[in-house]
Design a protein around this motif. Structure first.
Motif, PDB file in Angstrom:
ATOM      1  N   LYS A   1      19.553  -4.685  -3.827  1.00 53.42           N
ATOM      2  CA  LYS A   1      20.513  -4.485  -4.924  1.00 53.42           C
ATOM      3  C   LYS A   1      21.943  -4.586  -4.429  1.00 53.42           C
ATOM      4  CE  LYS A   1      17.597  -1.561  -7.848  1.00 53.42           C
ATOM      5  NZ  LYS A   1      17.447  -0.226  -8.471  1.00 53.42           N
ATOM      6  N   SER A   2      22.218  -3.943  -3.292  1.00 55.77           N
ATOM      7  CA  SER A   2      23.571  -3.951  -2.754  1.00 55.77           C
ATOM      8  C   SER A   2      23.982  -5.366  -2.334  1.00 55.77           C
ATOM      9  CB  SER A   2      23.650  -3.010  -1.553  1.00 55.77           C
ATOM     10  OG  SER A   2      24.945  -3.028  -0.983  1.00 55.77           O
ATOM     11  N   ILE A   3      23.079  -6.077  -1.680  1.00 55.88           N
ATOM     12  CA  ILE A   3      23.379  -7.449  -1.251  1.00 55.88           C
ATOM     13  C   ILE A   3      23.592  -8.349  -2.463  1.00 55.88           C
ATOM     14  CG2 ILE A   3      22.438  -9.472  -0.082  1.00 55.88           C
ATOM     15  CD1 ILE A   3      21.002  -7.569   1.818  1.00 55.88           C
ATOM     16  N   PHE A   4      22.746  -8.176  -3.467  1.00 56.66           N
ATOM     17  CA  PHE A   4      22.845  -8.995  -4.676  1.00 56.66           C
ATOM     18  C   PHE A   4      24.189  -8.780  -5.375  1.00 56.66           C
ATOM     19  CE2 PHE A   4      21.797  -9.774  -9.225  1.00 56.66           C
ATOM     20  CZ  PHE A   4      21.516 -11.135  -9.101  1.00 56.66           C
ATOM     21  N   ARG A   5      24.632  -7.527  -5.418  1.00 58.65           N
ATOM     22  CA  ARG A   5      25.906  -7.213  -6.046  1.00 58.65           C
ATOM     23  C   ARG A   5      27.067  -7.859  -5.288  1.00 58.65           C
ATOM     24  NH1 ARG A   5      24.767  -0.777  -6.818  1.00 58.65           N
ATOM     25  NH2 ARG A   5      23.373  -0.931  -8.649  1.00 58.65           N
TER      26      ARG A   5
ATOM     27  N   LEU B   1      22.776   3.855   5.120  1.00 57.27           N
ATOM     28  CA  LEU B   1      22.773   2.446   5.500  1.00 57.27           C
ATOM     29  C   LEU B   1      21.688   1.667   4.756  1.00 57.27           C
ATOM     30  CD1 LEU B   1      23.372   2.696   9.363  1.00 57.27           C
ATOM     31  CD2 LEU B   1      24.991   1.992   7.598  1.00 57.27           C
ATOM     32  N   SER B   2      20.566   2.315   4.477  1.00 57.83           N
ATOM     33  CA  SER B   2      19.494   1.622   3.755  1.00 57.83           C
ATOM     34  C   SER B   2      19.946   1.222   2.353  1.00 57.83           C
ATOM     35  CB  SER B   2      18.250   2.506   3.673  1.00 57.83           C
ATOM     36  OG  SER B   2      18.501   3.663   2.902  1.00 57.83           O
ATOM     37  N   ILE B   3      20.813   2.048   1.761  1.00 55.44           N
ATOM     38  CA  ILE B   3      21.363   1.710   0.440  1.00 55.44           C
ATOM     39  C   ILE B   3      22.304   0.510   0.550  1.00 55.44           C
ATOM     40  CG2 ILE B   3      22.853   2.525  -1.429  1.00 55.44           C
ATOM     41  CD1 ILE B   3      21.776   5.333  -0.899  1.00 55.44           C
ATOM     42  N   LEU B   4      23.140   0.509   1.589  1.00 57.95           N
ATOM     43  CA  LEU B   4      24.080  -0.597   1.788  1.00 57.95           C
ATOM     44  C   LEU B   4      23.377  -1.913   2.088  1.00 57.95           C
ATOM     45  CD1 LEU B   4      26.810   1.190   3.962  1.00 57.95           C
ATOM     46  CD2 LEU B   4      26.980   0.532   1.549  1.00 57.95           C
ATOM     47  N   LEU B   5      22.194  -1.818   2.735  1.00 56.85           N
ATOM     48  CA  LEU B   5      21.466  -3.021   3.135  1.00 56.85           C
ATOM     49  C   LEU B   5      20.371  -3.411   2.148  1.00 56.85           C
ATOM     50  CD1 LEU B   5      21.041  -2.197   6.938  1.00 56.85           C
ATOM     51  CD2 LEU B   5      22.666  -3.804   5.920  1.00 56.85           C
TER      52      LEU B   5
ATOM     53  N   LEU C   1       0.802  -1.228   0.000  1.00 56.46           N
ATOM     54  CA  LEU C   1       0.000   0.000   0.000  1.00 56.46           C
ATOM     55  C   LEU C   1       0.832   1.274   0.000  1.00 56.46           C
ATOM     56  CD1 LEU C   1      -2.795  -1.060   2.529  1.00 56.46           C
ATOM     57  CD2 LEU C   1      -2.779  -1.283   0.042  1.00 56.46           C
ATOM     58  N   LEU C   2       1.960   1.241   0.678  1.00 50.67           N
ATOM     59  CA  LEU C   2       2.811   2.431   0.730  1.00 50.67           C
ATOM     60  C   LEU C   2       3.904   2.403  -0.332  1.00 50.67           C
ATOM     61  CD1 LEU C   2       3.258   2.828   4.605  1.00 50.67           C
ATOM     62  CD2 LEU C   2       1.554   3.886   3.113  1.00 50.67           C
ATOM     63  N   LYS C   3       3.963   1.288  -1.072  1.00 58.51           N
ATOM     64  CA  LYS C   3       4.934   1.124  -2.163  1.00 58.51           C
ATOM     65  C   LYS C   3       6.376   1.214  -1.671  1.00 58.51           C
ATOM     66  CE  LYS C   3       1.402   0.861  -4.819  1.00 58.51           C
ATOM     67  NZ  LYS C   3       0.929  -0.489  -5.261  1.00 58.51           N
ATOM     68  N   GLU C   4       6.620   0.718  -0.471  1.00 62.51           N
ATOM     69  CA  GLU C   4       7.988   0.671   0.032  1.00 62.51           C
ATOM     70  C   GLU C   4       8.712  -0.534  -0.575  1.00 62.51           C
ATOM     71  OE1 GLU C   4       8.162   0.794   4.241  1.00 62.51           O
ATOM     72  OE2 GLU C   4       7.231   2.779   4.386  1.00 62.51           O
ATOM     73  N   PRO C   5      10.007  -0.424  -0.788  1.00 62.63           N
ATOM     74  CA  PRO C   5      10.749  -1.548  -1.399  1.00 62.63           C
ATOM     75  C   PRO C   5      10.738  -2.778  -0.486  1.00 62.63           C
ATOM     76  CG  PRO C   5      12.249   0.149  -0.594  1.00 62.63           C
ATOM     77  CD  PRO C   5      10.887   0.737  -0.510  1.00 62.63           C
ATOM     78  N   PRO C   6      10.517  -3.954  -1.050  1.00 63.24           N
ATOM     79  CA  PRO C   6      10.476  -5.191  -0.250  1.00 63.24           C
ATOM     80  C   PRO C   6      11.874  -5.688   0.100  1.00 63.24           C
ATOM     81  CG  PRO C   6      10.114  -5.700  -2.548  1.00 63.24           C
ATOM     82  CD  PRO C   6      10.230  -4.202  -2.472  1.00 63.24           C
ATOM     83  N   GLU C   7      12.501  -4.997   1.014  1.00 64.41           N
ATOM     84  CA  GLU C   7      13.877  -5.348   1.369  1.00 64.41           C
ATOM     85  C   GLU C   7      13.934  -6.686   2.105  1.00 64.41           C
ATOM     86  OE1 GLU C   7      16.000  -3.797  -0.021  1.00 64.41           O
ATOM     87  OE2 GLU C   7      15.442  -1.701  -0.259  1.00 64.41           O
ATOM     88  N   PHE C   8      14.810  -7.539   1.627  1.00 59.40           N
ATOM     89  CA  PHE C   8      14.950  -8.889   2.169  1.00 59.40           C
ATOM     90  C   PHE C   8      15.317  -8.859   3.659  1.00 59.40           C
ATOM     91  CE2 PHE C   8      17.751 -12.600   2.973  1.00 59.40           C
ATOM     92  CZ  PHE C   8      16.815 -13.608   2.802  1.00 59.40           C
ATOM     93  N   LEU C   9      16.249  -7.983   4.023  1.00 54.30           N
ATOM     94  CA  LEU C   9      16.708  -7.930   5.410  1.00 54.30           C
ATOM     95  C   LEU C   9      15.616  -7.453   6.366  1.00 54.30           C
ATOM     96  CD1 LEU C   9      20.415  -6.672   5.330  1.00 54.30           C
ATOM     97  CD2 LEU C   9      19.541  -8.923   5.983  1.00 54.30           C
ATOM     98  N   LYS C  10      14.681  -6.663   5.878  1.00 56.86           N
ATOM     99  CA  LYS C  10      13.565  -6.252   6.738  1.00 56.86           C
ATOM    100  C   LYS C  10      12.702  -7.458   7.103  1.00 56.86           C
ATOM    101  CE  LYS C  10      12.906  -1.392   5.437  1.00 56.86           C
ATOM    102  NZ  LYS C  10      11.937  -0.392   4.919  1.00 56.86           N
ATOM    103  N   PHE C  11      12.428  -8.297   6.122  1.00 57.95           N
ATOM    104  CA  PHE C  11      11.630  -9.496   6.388  1.00 57.95           C
ATOM    105  C   PHE C  11      12.376 -10.446   7.321  1.00 57.95           C
ATOM    106  CE2 PHE C  11       9.490  -7.951   2.597  1.00 57.95           C
ATOM    107  CZ  PHE C  11       8.152  -8.228   2.873  1.00 57.95           C
TER     108      PHE C  11
END
Length: 285
Positions: free
Chosen positions: A275-279, A268-272, A87-97
């Motif tokens: 995309k960053s993890i995948f790279r 830090l959100s960019i580092l985590l 609903l808020l269109k926030e990125p589905p970051e793996f580390l958040k889950f």
């Protein structure tokens, strides 16, 4: 209130506690620029979400064990994260889950280590789960719909709408046999009043401000910090002893919260990020 004072009236408790939000309306004369009609309309839409999230939780307390209630109610952080993505269109970051899963695992450990009895029932478990889901919806609603609102007046109108619109609910729950209407005795009234003013009017307003400033999933996860905080109080004031499982669960809750909070930093959100993890994974290969 439900067990020690023997006043198991979940509808009364929810109605009574929420009604005291109306105290905030005394600030109206000092806020002449506020659009009261607009704020009251937003509050009217929010009021049912707020009320039933809390009512389902309170009702489930008498129908399931403390452990089940604690665990199922904590799933609200997972629901909130999913709804934030949808609903808020926030990125589905793996580390958040992963962080939310770690916190939930910690809550499970604490609940099992601190089992206080009580019988499980499917209805009680479903009510606790329903309360967690509705709680997630109103957390996301707060984030998306109250950015331009005076939060104090908003909750003041929530209390007013609660008084006006949900009063007939006493007749409904009485007629269907869910709850017989009864006024509390003096001891129960004092306990209810303290719970309303401190546990609802003050603390929930502060929590709502945090949702406006931060990610709603993080704010929901943060509620689990009551476990390590209460453990610290019991340890230093009452010299209470805790099992290894309890300490492990507390550590998991703190770990999950810390990782979730790192995403509030733009760098830090960019580092985590995914995309960053995948790279980094590709580089290692």
């Amino acid at each position: 209130i439900f067990k020690e004072i023997d006043f198991y009236k979940p509808y009364f408790l929810t109605y009574f506690s929420t009604s005291w939000f109306s105290l905030y309306l005394v600030t109206i004369p000092f806020k002449k620029q506020a659009n009261l009609k607009y704020i009251s309309q937003k509050a009217l839409r929010f009021c049912p979400l707020w009320f039933f999230a809390n009512y389902f939780f309170n009702l489930s307390l008498g129908l399931t064990s403390v452990a089940s209630n604690t665990i199922l109610s904590s799933t609200s952080s997972g629901f909130t994260l999913v709804l934030s993505v949808l609903l808020l269109k926030e990125p589905p970051e793996f580390l958040k889950f992963i962080s939310v899963g770690v916190v939930l695992g910690g809550v499970v450990c604490v609940a099992l280590a601190d089992e206080q009895g009580g019988e499980d029932s499917l209805l009680g478990d479903l009510l606790a789960l329903a309360g967690a889901l509705v709680y997630a919806f109103y957390s996301v609603y707060l984030k998306s719909q109250t950015r331009d609102l005076d939060m104090i007046l908003f909750f003041g109108f929530v209390g007013l709408w609660n008084i006006l619109a949900l009063l007939p609910g006493f007749l409904v729950v009485d007629l269907v046999g869910l709850e017989t209407f009864e006024l509390p005795g003096l001891v129960a009234f004092v306990a209810l009043l303290c719970n309303a003013l401190l546990g609802t009017v003050l603390s929930d307003l502060l929590w709502a401000f945090s949702v406006r400033l931060l990610n709603p999933a993080l704010c929901t996860v943060a509620l689990s910090l009551t476990i390590p905080l209460s453990m610290s109080v019991d340890y230093f004031l009452h010299n209470s002893q805790f099992s290894v499982l309890y300490f492990s669960g507390t550590g998991l809750i703190l770990l999950g919260f810390v990782v979730m909070s790192l995403f509030e930093s733009e760098r830090l959100s960019i580092l985590l990020s995914n995309k960053s993890i995948f790279r980094k994974v590709l580089r290692k290969r």
